[in-house]
Design a protein around this motif. Structure first.
Motif, PDB file in Angstrom:
ATOM      1  N   THR A   2     -22.557 -51.564  29.645  1.00  0.00           N
ATOM      2  CA  THR A   2     -22.412 -51.620  28.268  1.00  0.00           C
ATOM      3  C   THR A   2     -21.644 -50.150  27.735  1.00  0.00           C
ATOM      4  OG1 THR A   2     -24.646 -50.795  27.893  1.00  0.00           O
ATOM      5  CG2 THR A   2     -24.218 -52.975  27.580  1.00  0.00           C
ATOM      6  N   VAL A   3     -22.048 -49.190  28.535  1.00  0.00           N
ATOM      7  CA  VAL A   3     -21.494 -47.789  27.879  1.00  0.00           C
ATOM      8  C   VAL A   3     -20.105 -47.731  28.429  1.00  0.00           C
ATOM      9  CG1 VAL A   3     -21.409 -45.369  28.678  1.00  0.00           C
ATOM     10  CG2 VAL A   3     -23.520 -46.468  28.560  1.00  0.00           C
ATOM     11  N   TRP A   4     -19.521 -48.091  29.486  1.00  0.00           N
ATOM     12  CA  TRP A   4     -18.413 -48.410  29.767  1.00  0.00           C
ATOM     13  C   TRP A   4     -17.384 -49.304  28.842  1.00  0.00           C
ATOM     14  CZ3 TRP A   4     -16.247 -44.471  32.756  1.00  0.00           C
ATOM     15  CH2 TRP A   4     -17.235 -43.965  33.455  1.00  0.00           C
ATOM     16  N   ARG A   5     -18.080 -50.353  28.545  1.00  0.00           N
ATOM     17  CA  ARG A   5     -17.394 -51.400  27.480  1.00  0.00           C
ATOM     18  C   ARG A   5     -17.048 -50.844  26.348  1.00  0.00           C
ATOM     19  NH1 ARG A   5     -20.779 -54.943  30.374  1.00  0.00           N
ATOM     20  NH2 ARG A   5     -19.627 -56.580  31.502  1.00  0.00           N
ATOM     21  N   ARG A   6     -17.941 -50.011  25.914  1.00  0.00           N
ATOM     22  CA  ARG A   6     -17.744 -49.363  24.423  1.00  0.00           C
ATOM     23  C   ARG A   6     -17.001 -48.247  24.502  1.00  0.00           C
ATOM     24  NH1 ARG A   6     -22.515 -46.369  21.467  1.00  0.00           N
ATOM     25  NH2 ARG A   6     -21.477 -45.983  19.545  1.00  0.00           N
ATOM     26  N   PHE A   7     -16.983 -47.471  25.524  1.00  0.00           N
ATOM     27  CA  PHE A   7     -16.104 -46.201  25.338  1.00  0.00           C
ATOM     28  C   PHE A   7     -14.784 -46.202  26.117  1.00  0.00           C
ATOM     29  CE2 PHE A   7     -20.330 -44.839  24.212  1.00  0.00           C
ATOM     30  CZ  PHE A   7     -20.167 -44.311  23.063  1.00  0.00           C
ATOM     31  N   ARG A   8     -14.811 -47.137  27.459  1.00  0.00           N
ATOM     32  CA  ARG A   8     -13.640 -47.243  28.096  1.00  0.00           C
ATOM     33  C   ARG A   8     -13.413 -48.389  28.705  1.00  0.00           C
ATOM     34  NH1 ARG A   8     -12.662 -43.361  32.815  1.00  0.00           N
ATOM     35  NH2 ARG A   8     -10.581 -43.874  32.309  1.00  0.00           N
ATOM     36  N   PRO A   9     -13.171 -49.573  27.654  1.00  0.00           N
ATOM     37  CA  PRO A   9     -13.342 -51.090  27.965  1.00  0.00           C
ATOM     38  C   PRO A   9     -11.930 -51.314  29.095  1.00  0.00           C
ATOM     39  CG  PRO A   9     -12.202 -50.628  25.722  1.00  0.00           C
ATOM     40  CD  PRO A   9     -13.026 -49.204  26.097  1.00  0.00           C
ATOM     41  N   GLN A  10     -10.915 -50.765  28.989  1.00  0.00           N
ATOM     42  CA  GLN A  10      -9.986 -50.700  30.071  1.00  0.00           C
ATOM     43  C   GLN A  10     -10.140 -50.466  31.445  1.00  0.00           C
ATOM     44  OE1 GLN A  10     -10.053 -48.170  27.884  1.00  0.00           O
ATOM     45  NE2 GLN A  10      -9.452 -46.479  28.893  1.00  0.00           N
ATOM     46  N   ALA A  11     -11.435 -49.898  31.614  1.00  0.00           N
ATOM     47  CA  ALA A  11     -11.925 -49.449  32.814  1.00  0.00           C
ATOM     48  C   ALA A  11     -13.120 -50.108  33.464  1.00  0.00           C
ATOM     49  CB  ALA A  11     -12.276 -47.988  33.117  1.00  0.00           C
ATOM     50  N   GLU A  14     -12.654 -51.958  37.117  1.00  0.00           N
ATOM     51  CA  GLU A  14     -12.558 -51.247  37.900  1.00  0.00           C
ATOM     52  C   GLU A  14     -14.077 -50.423  38.442  1.00  0.00           C
ATOM     53  OE1 GLU A  14     -10.829 -46.721  38.938  1.00  0.00           O
ATOM     54  OE2 GLU A  14      -9.952 -47.741  37.129  1.00  0.00           O
ATOM     55  N   VAL A  15     -14.638 -50.289  37.339  1.00  0.00           N
ATOM     56  CA  VAL A  15     -16.115 -49.504  37.358  1.00  0.00           C
ATOM     57  C   VAL A  15     -16.827 -50.756  38.225  1.00  0.00           C
ATOM     58  CG1 VAL A  15     -18.145 -48.598  36.192  1.00  0.00           C
ATOM     59  CG2 VAL A  15     -15.748 -48.118  35.575  1.00  0.00           C
ATOM     60  N   GLU A  16     -16.917 -51.725  37.722  1.00  0.00           N
ATOM     61  CA  GLU A  16     -17.711 -52.882  38.322  1.00  0.00           C
ATOM     62  C   GLU A  16     -17.391 -53.191  39.746  1.00  0.00           C
ATOM     63  OE1 GLU A  16     -16.852 -56.344  35.876  1.00  0.00           O
ATOM     64  OE2 GLU A  16     -18.820 -55.900  34.553  1.00  0.00           O
ATOM     65  N   ARG A  17     -16.420 -53.136  40.357  1.00  0.00           N
ATOM     66  CA  ARG A  17     -15.927 -53.019  41.558  1.00  0.00           C
ATOM     67  C   ARG A  17     -16.351 -51.860  42.321  1.00  0.00           C
ATOM     68  NH1 ARG A  17     -10.950 -54.803  39.486  1.00  0.00           N
ATOM     69  NH2 ARG A  17      -9.912 -52.894  39.541  1.00  0.00           N
ATOM     70  N   GLU A  18     -16.328 -50.748  41.708  1.00  0.00           N
ATOM     71  CA  GLU A  18     -16.724 -49.580  42.406  1.00  0.00           C
ATOM     72  C   GLU A  18     -18.344 -49.564  42.374  1.00  0.00           C
ATOM     73  OE1 GLU A  18     -14.895 -46.043  41.222  1.00  0.00           O
ATOM     74  OE2 GLU A  18     -12.613 -46.840  41.203  1.00  0.00           O
ATOM     75  N   LEU A  19     -19.012 -49.988  41.487  1.00  0.00           N
ATOM     76  CA  LEU A  19     -20.378 -50.078  41.595  1.00  0.00           C
ATOM     77  C   LEU A  19     -20.847 -50.957  42.601  1.00  0.00           C
ATOM     78  CD1 LEU A  19     -21.375 -50.131  37.706  1.00  0.00           C
ATOM     79  CD2 LEU A  19     -22.139 -48.290  39.709  1.00  0.00           C
ATOM     80  N   ASP A  20     -20.366 -52.149  42.668  1.00  0.00           N
ATOM     81  CA  ASP A  20     -20.444 -52.854  43.833  1.00  0.00           C
ATOM     82  C   ASP A  20     -20.313 -52.527  45.070  1.00  0.00           C
ATOM     83  OD1 ASP A  20     -21.288 -55.087  42.270  1.00  0.00           O
ATOM     84  OD2 ASP A  20     -19.289 -56.155  42.028  1.00  0.00           O
ATOM     85  N   ALA A  21     -19.116 -51.881  45.151  1.00  0.00           N
ATOM     86  CA  ALA A  21     -18.888 -51.242  46.612  1.00  0.00           C
ATOM     87  C   ALA A  21     -19.831 -50.005  47.009  1.00  0.00           C
ATOM     88  CB  ALA A  21     -17.356 -50.570  46.434  1.00  0.00           C
ATOM     89  N   SER A  22     -20.317 -49.263  45.870  1.00  0.00           N
ATOM     90  CA  SER A  22     -21.189 -48.033  45.875  1.00  0.00           C
ATOM     91  C   SER A  22     -22.488 -48.866  46.610  1.00  0.00           C
ATOM     92  CB  SER A  22     -21.498 -47.266  44.859  1.00  0.00           C
ATOM     93  OG  SER A  22     -20.172 -46.799  44.684  1.00  0.00           O
ATOM     94  N   ARG A  23     -22.787 -49.728  45.980  1.00  0.00           N
ATOM     95  CA  ARG A  23     -24.377 -50.354  46.232  1.00  0.00           C
ATOM     96  C   ARG A  23     -24.061 -51.222  47.813  1.00  0.00           C
ATOM     97  NH1 ARG A  23     -26.497 -55.486  46.183  1.00  0.00           N
ATOM     98  NH2 ARG A  23     -28.706 -55.418  45.909  1.00  0.00           N
TER      99      ARG A  23
END
Length: 106
Positions: A2-11, A14-23
């Motif tokens: 929600t933080v990313w959607r609110r402040f950097r929706p364009q990312a 990419e952030v979801e993919r990177e979180l999945d890859a990190s996990r």
């Protein structure tokens, strides 16, 4: 997210993919080198960039980090239930796990 959607929706994607890859990276490492420490540094950098662009996100990010710290101090939380049942006979071996399992037979 929600933080990313609110402040950097364009990312967000990419952030979801990177979180999945990190996990996945942390889970696959098992008992190997400390991937969590390395990944933590990368995500701290991302948060710093977000805060630099949007200082008003500080309270939300602080809450997010505090939530993670609470969960880490409590250990792994498991939601839901698991029922495992097995019957071994003769020389059978049974391996059961409700999560990751690593076995080494000698």
């Amino acid at each position: 997210m929600t933080v990313w959607r609110r402040f950097r929706p364009q990312a967000v994607e990419e952030v979801e993919r990177e979180l999945d890859a990190s996990r996945t990276s942390v889970l696959d490492a098992g008992g190997g080198p400390d991937p969590a420490g390395r990944l933590e540094g990368q995500w701290v950098g991302r948060f710093a960039v977000l805060l630099g662009e949007h200082p008003e996100a500080a309270d939300e990010l602080q809450g997010l980090v505090e939530g993670w710290q609470r969960r880490m101090s409590e250990g792994q939380l498991i939601n839901g239930g698991a029922r495992l049942e097995a019957r071994a006979k003769d020389n059978a071996r049974i391996y059961q796990a409700a999560r990751d399992q690593h076995t080494s037979e000698r």
